[in-house]
Design an enzyme around this catalytic site. Structure first.
Site, PDB file in Angstrom:
ATOM      1  CD  GLU A 169      63.123 -64.375  39.721  1.00  0.00           C
ATOM      2  OE1 GLU A 169      62.210 -64.745  38.958  1.00  0.00           O
ATOM      3  OE2 GLU A 169      63.400 -64.937  40.784  1.00  0.00           O
ATOM      4  CD  GLU A 212      58.566 -65.205  41.685  1.00  0.00           C
ATOM      5  OE1 GLU A 212      57.850 -66.195  41.466  1.00  0.00           O
ATOM      6  OE2 GLU A 212      59.119 -64.571  40.789  1.00  0.00           O
TER       7      GLU A 212
HETATM    8  C1  GCO Z   1      59.481 -67.378  39.372  1.00  0.00           C
HETATM    9  C2  GCO Z   1      60.768 -67.799  39.916  1.00  0.00           C
HETATM   10  C3  GCO Z   1      61.703 -68.360  38.909  1.00  0.00           C
HETATM   11  C4  GCO Z   1      61.118 -68.730  37.579  1.00  0.00           C
HETATM   12  C5  GCO Z   1      60.966 -67.539  36.667  1.00  0.00           C
HETATM   13  C6  GCO Z   1      60.377 -67.883  35.317  1.00  0.00           C
HETATM   14  O1  GCO Z   1      59.283 -66.214  39.199  1.00  0.00           O
HETATM   15  O2  GCO Z   1      58.631 -68.180  39.060  1.00  0.00           O
HETATM   16  O3  GCO Z   1      61.409 -66.875  40.694  1.00  0.00           O
HETATM   17  O4  GCO Z   1      62.116 -69.483  39.614  1.00  0.00           O
HETATM   18  O5  GCO Z   1      61.887 -69.681  36.956  1.00  0.00           O
HETATM   19  O6  GCO Z   1      60.142 -66.614  37.252  1.00  0.00           O
HETATM   20  O7  GCO Z   1      59.113 -68.446  35.466  1.00  0.00           O
END
Ligand code: GCO
Length: 456
Positions: free
Chosen positions: A367, A182
């Site tokens: 994710e 990200e």
């Molecule tokens: C993000 C990260 C994760 C977070 C998840 C929930 O996307 O911020 O990859 O570490 O914990 O997304 O916010």
């Protein structure tokens, strides 16, 4: 939308089964986590990261919590790998901690760190889990942060050196690998909105971080390639912007939001350029001769990863000095983070990635998941809303694969309740409940629904 009133503990009727049955047999299912959020960085000679420094400042993190203990995954990783394998997942997306492997500025490699990741990766392989590693999930060594962090070109070079270390020790056991998790969060969220470490609110810092994190990605990909790796990807987070009204101006601002959040990263990684609308604003603050780095940033990849959670409603903001918009609350049902549930945004981005940016690459949802106000009652957690969230997003993926969009896998975020950054341990994203005092793990109903669906 699937209703969230599924009866608890009737996993044979898992709402996920029909979705999973519609996907190709080769489709991969996994769970994702990250090092700082679960490992516990007070163990095993781990060095300090800028998250420790950020968390040390009063009121930056809920309850002033930090990742010192996390989920004690450092000691409990065998239990956690068993949970992943027992649910029937075939892959585990995890991250390596840079400060665990290189704790001091010039102190050499931490043998306990190497030994930990050896145990972890071998534990995955022994259970038939495909390791999918991310090299940077936000735990920047504090000594690099002190020398400018992502505002400094050197940090990208140091990241390439760290990549070489990881490849030498673990590369041949890592089936899939990505440099950075990200980059929007690493740069814009952390340097402009200041929500994450290092907590800056500077346009100049933002422009530099938005470039040097991309350069770090490109240099790291080149190092991985020089080691002969053949499954190198990227993990970009996407948020779907919708205009708050029908005006032309709000439409322009929503496109600008898309530029900053999404296109900056897609365009540079896949096309070797930055979008004109965003560059017009950031140009005065960009590092000198940044253009020369773009071919490195666009080094070829083998797969593309998308993290997707929610959408944003975009409204004009006359007081916002550089971009002129703000994100306001919308009217869709929301998760415990206050994030709107908008599965159609996932389809939009996967389709766009396949058609516009990466027509030849397999795409992974790296994710997807939700925070829920989970309660442990009589040894059980009924998180029907989370199961419904997964089912609704999987339904979008089923339609896409039927259309021929090459979505190859899906990772649920997250295996465990964990350190949710500025929200501390307050927001729970896990398939498995964690009691942070005893470290007891309790699978939630969503875990059992995955298990039923993945083990027909
Ligand atoms: C993000 C990260 C994760 C977070 C998840 C929930 O996307 O911020 O990859 O570490 O914990 O997304 O916010």
């Amino acid at each position: 939308m699937i209703a969230d009133d599924s009866p608890m503990n009737s996993p044979m009727n898992s709402p996920l089964t029909s979705m999973i049955n519609k996907l190709p047999a080769s489709f991969s299912f996994g769970v994702a986590t990250s090092s700082y959020q679960i490992e516990g960085n007070s163990f095993g000679g781990c060095g300090r990261s800028h998250w420790d420094e950020f968390a040390r400042q009063p009121d930056k993190v809920f309850n002033n919590e930090d990742g010192a203990i996390g989920c004690d995954h450092y000691h409990l990783f065998e239990t956690d790998l068993d949970l992943i394998a027992d649910a029937g997942f075939d892959s585990y997306r995890f991250s390596l901690s840079w400060p665990r492997l290189l704790p001091e500025r010039a102190g050499g490699v931490n043998p306990e760190g190497i030994a930990f990741y050896d145990r972890l990766i071998d534990g995955m392989l022994a259970r038939g889990l495909t390791p999918n590693a991310t090299l940077y999930h936000w735990d920047l060594p504090l000594y690099h942060a002190a020398e400018g962090g992502w505002q400094a070109r050197d940090t990208a070079s140091y990241f390439a050196d760290y990549t070489d270390l990881v490849m030498r020790h673990f590369g041949d056991r890592l089936a899939m690998i990505a440099p950075v998790n990200e980059p929007w969060c690493v740069s814009f969220l952390s340097h402009y909105w200041g929500h994450h470490a290092p907590g800056l609110t500077s346009i100049s810092a933002t422009a530099k971080a938005m470039h040097f994190i991309q350069l770090a990605h490109g240099l790291s990909v080149q190092v991985m390639r020089s080691h002969g790796h053949k499954q190198i990807g990227c993990v970009l987070n996407k948020e779907f912007g919708v205009p708050a009204d029908n005006s032309d101006e709000t439409a322009r601002l929503t496109a600008l939001f898309d530029g900053i959040y999404n296109r900056w990263f897609e365009e540079s990684v896949f096309k070797g350029r930055y979008p004109d609308d965003v560059l017009a604003i950031l140009a005065p603050y960009m590092p000198e001769k940044f253009e020369l780095d773009l071919p490195i940033i666009a080094s070829p990849l083998d797969w593309a990863g998308v993290n997707y959670y929610t959408r944003s409603v975009i409204a004009p903001d006359k007081d916002e000095p550089h971009f002129g918009f703000k994100c306001i609350s919308g009217n869709l049902p929301k998760t415990d983070m206050g994030w709107e549930i908008a599965p159609e945004g996932l389809s939009y981005f996967l389709r766009r990635l396949a058609s516009r940016y990466a027509p030849d690459l397999p795409i992974y949802v790296t994710e997807n998941g939700m925070a829920n106000s989970d309660r442990l009652i009589n040894g059980r957690v009924d998180d029907a809303a989370r199961t419904a969230y997964f089912a609704n997003h999987l339904a979008e993926i089923c339609s896409l694969t039927a259309e021929g969009v090459p979505v190859a896998g899906y990772y649920a975020w997250s295996l465990l309740d964990n350190f949710e950054w500025a929200f501390g341990y307050d927001k729970r994203f896990g398939l498995v409940h964690v009691d942070f005092k005893s470290q007891k793990r309790t699978p939630k109903s969503s875990y059992y629904y995955w298990q039923a669906a993945l083990n027909p």
